[in-house]
Design a protein around this motif. Structure first.
Motif, PDB file in Angstrom:
ATOM      1  N   ARG B 236     -14.534  54.780  34.518  1.00 25.25           N
ATOM      2  CA  ARG B 236     -13.962  55.685  33.543  1.00 25.25           C
ATOM      3  C   ARG B 236     -15.018  56.704  33.101  1.00 25.25           C
ATOM      4  O   ARG B 236     -14.731  57.882  32.897  1.00 25.25           O
ATOM      5  CB  ARG B 236     -13.488  54.864  32.345  1.00 25.25           C
ATOM      6  N   ASP B 240     -14.667  60.717  33.391  1.00 25.38           N
ATOM      7  CA  ASP B 240     -14.686  61.480  32.153  1.00 25.38           C
ATOM      8  C   ASP B 240     -15.814  62.503  32.149  1.00 25.38           C
ATOM      9  O   ASP B 240     -15.658  63.620  31.678  1.00 25.38           O
ATOM     10  CB  ASP B 240     -14.873  60.505  30.986  1.00 25.38           C
ATOM     11  N   LYS B 244     -12.503  67.542  33.686  1.00 24.86           N
ATOM     12  CA  LYS B 244     -11.533  67.109  32.683  1.00 24.86           C
ATOM     13  C   LYS B 244     -10.590  66.114  33.327  1.00 24.86           C
ATOM     14  O   LYS B 244     -10.353  66.162  34.538  1.00 24.86           O
ATOM     15  CB  LYS B 244     -10.766  68.316  32.172  1.00 24.86           C
TER      16      LYS B 244
END
Lengths: 565, 359
Positions: B236, B240, B244
């Protein structure tokens, strides 16, 4: 507990890695070892010798000497006198220093350049000069006391004379600290307070002064140490008001009582060290002043008319006294017999040249040797402190700064005790004086170097090593050119200090290697005040000329090199 | 210019700084192998250890444990001046008391090169980086971009085995930055020098690198080509940090032979087979430009437009879904379609064939 242990473990590994990092760089390693050895031999060892001799009067460990010191009321009184004098002078000096600093930074007074010069002049003034002037002005044959006021029994010798000359001579120490503090305090803070409706007096007492408190404490302690360590003024003007530095000198060189002289010196060392350590490791950490590198806007709220006039008046009076001291000494050089025969004469010059020309020469030679070595060694140490990491760096830093705290009297006695036998038989040589100068003046060179190194982007030096230069090449071809202004400032300062040194050097001079200041002292002792004035004048002229020459040949010390982006 | 191609290997590198309060682990067990001639970027937020790692390659920092190899040789204990790496510093670190020519020629002083040859090399490299005619200037008479070129030339002229870049473009304005990164890439490729490049700017990392190493808290999160890093982030954090992103929860209903049946936005759908077992919920990484906005009755789900940012070439929308999730969509070529306004309800569609699920 466990966390503590793991931390200690990491400290240990960190130290090991620092060591490994240093070891792969032989030049750096050699430099660190050499510097450490020098500091141990010429800073630590002499002090240890003083302590040893005071504790082993007859080769056996004994506290007898200290017992004697404490049992004799006149010796106890000497200690008290020194501290009382220190407290008074520290307080007055800080007040005067603050007044100047405030007047110059916030007071909007006229002729700032002149007042700034006056607030720094005493620092480069020769020792004995202020005493000499005070004796000429206020002594038994003083022009003010005898000629103008007709006083018969006025006695300037003692506490009041000492307070006068020391305050005038030492307030610049406080001024320089507080000047820096006030410059760094953003006037916006004060303006903010006055926008919120505070009166000018209220702003001063509730914003400015509290922000200066650490600076005030610092200056107080520094002046205290300076006063305590002072030898030149008390030896001439203390009269019956005995102080430690003078007592140690007389015990040691007058009565040849080395253990007692050493013990008195230790009594002097203790409060001086205490004040120094408090200043360095406690007060200066409390500073509210943060250097942001952002230029502060100079919108200063002007003080009220009355405040401005008062500040101008105080600064003018103090400056007037300093100028008067200078004029008096110059006048003293040309008057046949002060207070009795006011006719003009050049006899003092002839006489002073006769007795002094050797001293002038040897003082110049000694200072000329010491100055470049001090500057270079100071810069090398500054480089080590700022740019390298190695185990024991903090100890090295503390030791190299120790000379700030150790009174000259202690150093002088220490050098005599430490270097009077082979393999380091140096007594009577030029070397012992030069070494003494180097290690006493070095802290200033280090501080100048540190201050300028931390402003230089370390990646400039990294770029040099990265491209293939070793540490010593980088130091010579990159670091030194960049810190040149600080280097020159350090040189000028250590030269002046060497030329005007007294308290340590008075123990070390010999017939072959005399120092001008010790000659001035001798002339004052035998009341040849005219000759003493001339010799002081010589000293002033030499200092000014050399200062000028250094600026011409080595460049302006104040120019800033623009560095990085 | 013949340059020895050298590999760089970081082997279980650890760097701990003894802090005053507690120790800081700047680099925590980093292992990385860089091929000769490759440009690898260390990318991450500030404090992720990328600069410390670079400085250990240069030799400015000593690893607490682990080793550094350059060209197969263990250089962990070699001082920086003997490593033959050349660094381009963030602050350029030009020597302010030397001319441009002296700056560039500085490293040649330590490399047994005849004076005339050295002079020639300096002139040639100045031409290569576009500094011809500026040799006698002093660095602070140059613009930021020119100073950057001097720093680059100074590093290139010594023909280092590894070029190191420490955020070299962060002091330049956006336009110059783009131009310079193109030039750095061109020069590095034409000389095929091994290069390690540190940056916190993902665009810079994407555009310049053969491979990107994403770092976080002193550790490597992912190593891969720019395409891998963007399209198939492993964590993640990587998803991130690089670009975007929308994270959309996907529940695995049943894994078949070729397809997996999943539930997204409360609707049952099939996607190409994934290796997760049924019952699990995973986050799908969907880039804003993959989302299509359509009239409300189309798409998998619909949401209300809560903000609309017009950027010329694209329009960015934020959408609030009824289950509380917010999505960001980027629409290209805004002129082609009538725009949605704030308060409008739009249907959302995206291509399920290339859905990337995080572990």
């Amino acid at each position: 507990m466990e966390e503590n242990q793991s931390k200690r473990f990491d400290r240990w590994t960190e130290a090991k890695h620092e060591l490994a990092m240093v070891c792969r760089n032989p030049i750096l390693l050699a430099t660190i070892l050499l510097v450490s050895a020098l500091l141990i031999v010429f800073v630590i060892y002499p002090i240890v010798q003083v302590i040893r001799v005071s504790l082993k009067p007859d080769g056996e460990f004994s506290l007898d000497t200290y017992g004697y010191l404490l049992s004799q009321w006149w010796l106890r009184q000497t200690f008290i006198n020194s501290v009382v004098l220190g407290v008074i002078v520290a307080t007055l000096g800080t007040i005067v220093g603050f007044t100047f600093a405030y007047a110059l930074n916030r007071g909007d007074i006229p002729r700032k350049k002149f007042f700034r010069l006056m607030a720094q002049l005493p620092i480069i003034s020769p020792p004995f000069m202020f005493c000499l002037s005070v004796i000429l002005l206020l002594g038994r044959n003083g022009i003010i006391t005898k000629q103008l006021l007709g006083l018969k029994n006025f006695d300037i010798y003692g506490l009041k004379g000492l307070v006068l000359v020391q305050t005038m001579g030492m307030f610049p120490v406080a001024f320089m600290v507080l000047d820096g503090v006030l410059q760094a305090i953003n006037p916006d803070l004060e303006e903010g307070a006055s926008n919120l409706g505070a009166s000018k007096a209220k702003v001063f007492w509730t914003v400015t002064v509290p922000l200066c408190v650490p600076g005030i404490a610092s200056s107080w302690l520094l002046v205290f140490v300076t006063s305590l360590a002072d030898f030149a003024n008390p030896v001439v003007i203390s009269g019956k008001f005995d102080v430690l530095s003078v007592q140690a000198y007389f015990q040691f060189t007058g009565l040849y009582n080395m253990p007692r002289g050493s013990a008195v010196a230790i009594l002097l060392l203790i409060p001086a060290m205490l004040a120094f350590v408090i200043e360095r490791y406690w007060v200066s950490k409390k500073s509210y002043v943060t250097v942001t590198g952002k230029p502060t806007s100079y919108r200063i709220i002007g003080p009220s008319k009355a405040t401005k006039s008062a500040l101008t008046a105080v600064c003018s009076i103090i400056s007037g006294i300093i100028l008067l001291f200078y004029i008096t000494v110059i006048a003293g050089a040309f008057v046949r017999l002060w207070g009795i025969d006011w006719s003009f004469t050049l006899d003092h010059f002839r006489y002073a040249w006769d007795v002094g020309k050797d001293s002038v020469r040897s003082t110049l030679v000694l200072s000329a040797w010491a100055t470049p070595i001090t500057g270079l060694l100071g810069m090398v140490i500054a480089f080590l402190l700022v740019r390298t990491r190695f185990p024991g760096k903090n100890i090295l830093g503390f030791t190299s700064m120790l000379a700030f705290a150790v009174p000259g009297t202690v150093v002088g006695i220490g050098y005599i005790l430490a270097f009077n036998q082979p393999p380091l038989l140096l007594t009577g040589t030029a070397a012992i004086i030069v070494l003494c100068f180097i290690f006493r003046e070095m802290p200033v060179a280090i501080e100048a170097g540190v201050a300028s190194l931390i402003q230089i982007d370390p990646s400039i030096e990294e770029a040099s090593t990265n491209l293939g230069a070793d540490t010593s090449y980088t130091f010579r071809c990159i670091t030194m050119p960049l810190v040149r202004p600080a280097f020159i400032a350090g040189l000028s300062y250590s030269f002046v200090r060497s030329m005007t040194a007294v308290s340590a050097v008075i123990f070390l001079v010999s017939a072959r290697w005399n120092h001008l200041t010790s000659l001035i002292y001798a002339q004052t002792e035998i009341m040849r005040l005219g000759a003493a004035s001339v010799l002081s004048l010589f000293l002033i002229i030499i200092v000014v000329v050399i200062f000028g020459l250094m600026r011409v040949f080595l460049g302006e010390p104040v120019t800033r090199v623009r560095v990085g982006n | 210019m013949p340059i020895e191609h050298a590999s760089v290997v970081l082997d279980r590198l650890v760097k701990v700084f003894a802090g005053s309060g507690r120790d800081v682990v700047a680099v925590n067990d980093v292992t990385l192998s860089i091929q000769p001639g490759e440009l690898v970027t260390l990318l991450g937020p500030s404090g992720c250890g990328k600069t410390t790692a670079l400085r250990m390659v240069a030799g400015f920092e000593m690893p607490t444990s682990g080793k550094v190899f350059i060209g197969g040789r263990d250089v962990t204990n070699t001082p920086p001046n003997l490593r033959n790496t050349a660094m381009v510093f963030q602050s350029y670190a030009l020597f302010p008391h030397m001319t441009v020519r002296e700056n560039i020629g500085y490293g040649l002083r330590f490399r047994n090169i005849a004076k005339s040859d050295a002079g020639e090399k300096v002139e040639r490299i100045m031409e290569l980086v576009g500094l011809s005619g500026l040799g006698d200037r002093s660095p602070n008479q140059l613009s930021g971009g020119q100073q950057q070129r001097v720093a680059l030339a100074r590093a290139l002229v010594v023909e280092p085995r590894v070029l190191l870049f420490d955020e070299p473009l962060s002091n330049l304005d956006a336009k110059l930055r783009e131009q310079m990164r193109g030039e750095i890439r061109r020069i590095q490729k034409s000389l095929s020098i091994t290069a390690v490049y540190v940056t916190h700017d993902q665009n810079e990392a994407m555009s310049i690198s053969d491979r990107v190493v994403v770092m976080r808290n002193g550790q490597i999160e992912q190593v891969g080509t720019p395409e891998d890093i963007y399209a198939k982030p492993l964590t993640r954090f990587v998803a991130d940090f690089v670009g975007k992103v929308n994270f959309i929860p996907v529940s695995i209903v049943e894994s078949g032979q070729e397809e997996t049946s999943v539930e997204i936005f409360g609707r049952q759908m099939t996607i190409p087979k994934v290796s997760y077992s049924s019952g699990e919920t995973h986050l799908a990484v969907v880039r804003p430009e993959e989302l299509r906005l359509m009239p409300p009755d189309n798409g998998f789900v619909h949401g209300e437009v809560t903000s609309r940012t017009y950027l010329g070439s694209v329009v960015e929308y934020d959408l609030a879904l009824s289950d509380g999730l917010t999505l960001m969509a980027i629409e290209y070529n805004p002129k082609a379609k009538p725009p949605f306004e704030i308060g409008d309800v739009a249907g959302v569609y995206f291509d399920l064939d290339k859905l990337h699920l995080l572990k």
